[in-house]
Design a protein around this motif. Structure first.
Motif, PDB file in Angstrom:
ATOM      1  N   VAL A 136      95.171  19.964  46.637  1.00  0.00           N
ATOM      2  CA  VAL A 136      95.022  21.423  46.627  1.00  0.00           C
ATOM      3  C   VAL A 136      94.955  21.942  45.192  1.00  0.00           C
ATOM      4  O   VAL A 136      94.122  22.793  44.860  1.00  0.00           O
ATOM      5  CB  VAL A 136      96.177  22.092  47.395  1.00  0.00           C
ATOM      6  N   SER A 137      95.841  21.421  44.335  1.00  0.00           N
ATOM      7  CA  SER A 137      95.819  21.856  42.938  1.00  0.00           C
ATOM      8  C   SER A 137      94.516  21.443  42.259  1.00  0.00           C
ATOM      9  O   SER A 137      93.973  22.185  41.423  1.00  0.00           O
ATOM     10  CB  SER A 137      97.021  21.292  42.178  1.00  0.00           C
ATOM     11  N   PHE A 138      93.970  20.295  42.635  1.00  0.00           N
ATOM     12  CA  PHE A 138      92.693  19.863  42.058  1.00  0.00           C
ATOM     13  C   PHE A 138      91.561  20.798  42.466  1.00  0.00           C
ATOM     14  O   PHE A 138      90.706  21.135  41.641  1.00  0.00           O
ATOM     15  CB  PHE A 138      92.364  18.435  42.495  1.00  0.00           C
ATOM     16  N   VAL A 139      91.547  21.213  43.722  1.00  0.00           N
ATOM     17  CA  VAL A 139      90.500  22.126  44.195  1.00  0.00           C
ATOM     18  C   VAL A 139      90.571  23.443  43.433  1.00  0.00           C
ATOM     19  O   VAL A 139      89.545  23.993  43.010  1.00  0.00           O
ATOM     20  CB  VAL A 139      90.631  22.357  45.707  1.00  0.00           C
ATOM     21  N   ILE A 140      91.783  23.961  43.244  1.00  0.00           N
ATOM     22  CA  ILE A 140      91.946  25.216  42.502  1.00  0.00           C
ATOM     23  C   ILE A 140      91.478  25.044  41.057  1.00  0.00           C
ATOM     24  O   ILE A 140      90.755  25.881  40.512  1.00  0.00           O
ATOM     25  CB  ILE A 140      93.414  25.682  42.550  1.00  0.00           C
ATOM     26  N   LEU A 141      91.888  23.940  40.438  1.00  0.00           N
ATOM     27  CA  LEU A 141      91.474  23.670  39.063  1.00  0.00           C
ATOM     28  C   LEU A 141      89.962  23.503  38.968  1.00  0.00           C
ATOM     29  O   LEU A 141      89.326  23.973  38.012  1.00  0.00           O
ATOM     30  CB  LEU A 141      92.182  22.420  38.544  1.00  0.00           C
ATOM     31  N   GLY A 142      89.388  22.814  39.949  1.00  0.00           N
ATOM     32  CA  GLY A 142      87.947  22.585  39.925  1.00  0.00           C
ATOM     33  C   GLY A 142      87.153  23.872  40.053  1.00  0.00           C
ATOM     34  O   GLY A 142      86.210  24.110  39.293  1.00  0.00           O
ATOM     35  N   LEU A 143      87.534  24.733  41.001  1.00  0.00           N
ATOM     36  CA  LEU A 143      86.802  25.976  41.219  1.00  0.00           C
ATOM     37  C   LEU A 143      86.952  26.925  40.033  1.00  0.00           C
ATOM     38  O   LEU A 143      85.970  27.532  39.585  1.00  0.00           O
ATOM     39  CB  LEU A 143      87.291  26.658  42.502  1.00  0.00           C
ATOM     40  N   THR A 144      88.172  27.057  39.536  1.00  0.00           N
ATOM     41  CA  THR A 144      88.374  27.955  38.391  1.00  0.00           C
ATOM     42  C   THR A 144      87.738  27.395  37.125  1.00  0.00           C
ATOM     43  O   THR A 144      87.264  28.160  36.278  1.00  0.00           O
ATOM     44  CB  THR A 144      89.876  28.190  38.156  1.00  0.00           C
ATOM     45  N   GLY A 145      87.720  26.080  36.993  1.00  0.00           N
ATOM     46  CA  GLY A 145      87.059  25.471  35.841  1.00  0.00           C
ATOM     47  C   GLY A 145      85.555  25.633  35.904  1.00  0.00           C
ATOM     48  O   GLY A 145      84.898  25.899  34.886  1.00  0.00           O
ATOM     49  N   LEU A 146      84.983  25.502  37.085  1.00  0.00           N
ATOM     50  CA  LEU A 146      83.541  25.705  37.242  1.00  0.00           C
ATOM     51  C   LEU A 146      83.161  27.154  36.954  1.00  0.00           C
ATOM     52  O   LEU A 146      82.051  27.432  36.481  1.00  0.00           O
ATOM     53  CB  LEU A 146      83.105  25.322  38.657  1.00  0.00           C
ATOM     54  N   ASN A 147      84.074  28.069  37.233  1.00  0.00           N
ATOM     55  CA  ASN A 147      83.804  29.468  36.912  1.00  0.00           C
ATOM     56  C   ASN A 147      83.678  29.669  35.399  1.00  0.00           C
ATOM     57  O   ASN A 147      82.851  30.464  34.937  1.00  0.00           O
ATOM     58  CB  ASN A 147      84.925  30.359  37.453  1.00  0.00           C
ATOM     59  N   ILE A 148      84.495  28.930  34.641  1.00  0.00           N
ATOM     60  CA  ILE A 148      84.412  29.027  33.184  1.00  0.00           C
ATOM     61  C   ILE A 148      83.047  28.548  32.693  1.00  0.00           C
ATOM     62  O   ILE A 148      82.454  29.116  31.770  1.00  0.00           O
ATOM     63  CB  ILE A 148      85.541  28.212  32.529  1.00  0.00           C
ATOM     64  N   THR A 149      82.532  27.511  33.318  1.00  0.00           N
ATOM     65  CA  THR A 149      81.264  26.924  32.882  1.00  0.00           C
ATOM     66  C   THR A 149      80.040  27.647  33.441  1.00  0.00           C
ATOM     67  O   THR A 149      79.096  27.944  32.712  1.00  0.00           O
ATOM     68  CB  THR A 149      81.206  25.444  33.295  1.00  0.00           C
ATOM     69  N   PHE A 150      80.067  27.943  34.748  1.00  0.00           N
ATOM     70  CA  PHE A 150      78.881  28.492  35.396  1.00  0.00           C
ATOM     71  C   PHE A 150      79.024  29.947  35.831  1.00  0.00           C
ATOM     72  O   PHE A 150      78.074  30.517  36.368  1.00  0.00           O
ATOM     73  CB  PHE A 150      78.522  27.644  36.628  1.00  0.00           C
ATOM     74  N   GLY A 151      80.211  30.530  35.634  1.00  0.00           N
ATOM     75  CA  GLY A 151      80.443  31.886  36.128  1.00  0.00           C
ATOM     76  C   GLY A 151      79.502  32.922  35.543  1.00  0.00           C
ATOM     77  O   GLY A 151      78.986  33.796  36.253  1.00  0.00           O
ATOM     78  N   LYS A 152      79.257  32.841  34.238  1.00  0.00           N
ATOM     79  CA  LYS A 152      78.380  33.823  33.593  1.00  0.00           C
ATOM     80  C   LYS A 152      76.948  33.733  34.130  1.00  0.00           C
ATOM     81  O   LYS A 152      76.216  34.727  34.129  1.00  0.00           O
ATOM     82  CB  LYS A 152      78.377  33.606  32.078  1.00  0.00           C
TER      83      LYS A 152
END
Length: 332
Positions: A136-152
């Motif tokens: 669960v913590s990995f999924v949260i880290l993955g989604l929030t990390g992808l937002n840093i990279t691809f969010g803009k």
């Protein structure tokens, strides 16, 4: 005027002309023929190659504030804004495409003998807690990390600046604090499943038989097969690397400089992207890819026939310990 005085006068005149002519000769002109104020006898690239950064003098104790320009920052910015976007998209989208192709070609691996109606405990409660804490913590880290990279690129045009800013701020805090739960789960998994993931002779036989993906061949395995062991060791290595680099970013400039921080960010991003691809394959096998696999971490019990087909050596050991009597449950 004497001859000597004339020589002095001519000499002074020539010197004045030479001094006035040097800036004119050194000055470079623009395309329109006008003087170029940004031009220099020494090119900017040559100046930047002479020193790793351009620094000034300041009165405050923060030495980092004296850095006016760091050329390496341009390389880092190109990596973060171009290479990471393209590379990350290719790896993640490519992994999803390959898994979809595998599902279309191979389909779901069914229990060949069908469900027996009898089940055996595969993972205890604390083992499943450790797994889900990490997952669960990995999924949260993955989604929030992808937002840093691809969010803009993906979310900003859809949500607008204000909404995207609010979401990204919350995501950043989630990313930072969830990292501690992930590390705790990683340590638990490393300790609990270490012994069962050591290489054994049966792993060679499992590999020879195609890992269970060839329907005509049976692949023997212990509690974990070679594929699962590879996921364990790769996840452990990636988890350590992404955690170490992540904490350097979470607590910046504690024994590191700007170059170290840039390197930590590059390592963190690359390992995280590859880690996500690995876990996507792991999730696929545990859900769509194999019938009965999710139950192992869901309820903790698996069907007897599933265990016999995928982990026969482990099943034999368990039945011997339990006197050959698995827990009986109604057939589904």
């Amino acid at each position: 005027m004497t001859f000597l005085a004339r020589i002095r006068l001519v000499t002074i005149f020539l010197i004045l002309i030479g001094v006035a002519a040097v800036p004119v000769c050194a000055q470079k002109l623009g395309p329109d023929g006008a003087p170029n104020p940004d031009a220099s006898v020494t090119s900017q690239r040559a100046l930047l190659e002479q020193a790793p950064r351009i620094e000034g003098r300041i009165d405050i104790p923060d030495v980092k504030a004296s850095v006016l320009m760091q050329p390496a920052g341009r390389t880092w910015d190109y990596f973060h804004e171009v290479l990471l976007h393209w590379g990350g998209a290719i790896v993640i989208v490519g992994t999803i495409a390959l898994l979809a192709l595998a599902y279309l070609i191979i389909g779901r691996i069914r229990i060949a003998a069908g469900r027996s109606g009898q089940k055996i405990v595969r993972f205890k409660t604390f083992e499943r807690f450790s797994h889900w804490l990490t997952a669960v913590s990995f999924v949260i880290l993955g989604l929030t990390g992808l937002n840093i990279t691809f969010g803009k690129i993906l979310l900003l045009p859809l949500l607008g600046p204000e909404t995207f800013s609010d979401i990204s701020q919350i995501a950043k805090y989630l990313h930072n604090f969830t990292s501690f739960a992930f590390v705790a789960g990683l340590i638990l998994i490393a300790v609990i499943f270490f012994r069962d993931n050591l290489l054994a002779r049966v792993d060679v036989e499992w590999l020879k038989q195609g890992g269970g993906f060839i329907k005509s061949k049976h692949a023997p395995a212990g509690r974990f097969n070679l594929g699962e062991k590879m996921v364990y060791w790769l996840s452990l290595a990636a988890g350590i690397a992404v955690s170490a680099s992540g904490f350097l970013l979470l607590f910046p400039f504690y024994g590191t400089d700007i170059a170290d921080m840039q390197l930590a960010q590059v390592v963190h991003a690359i390992i995280a992207i590859l880690f996500i691809a690995l876990i996507l394959a792991h999730i696929y096998i545990g859900t769509l890819g194999m019938e009965g696999a999710f139950e192992a971490m869901g309820s903790g019990e698996v069907d007897l026939n599933w265990a016999r087909e995928h982990h026969d050596r482990w099943l034999a050991e368990q039945l011997e310990r339990e006197g050959g009597r698995p827990s009986a449950t109604p057939a589904e």
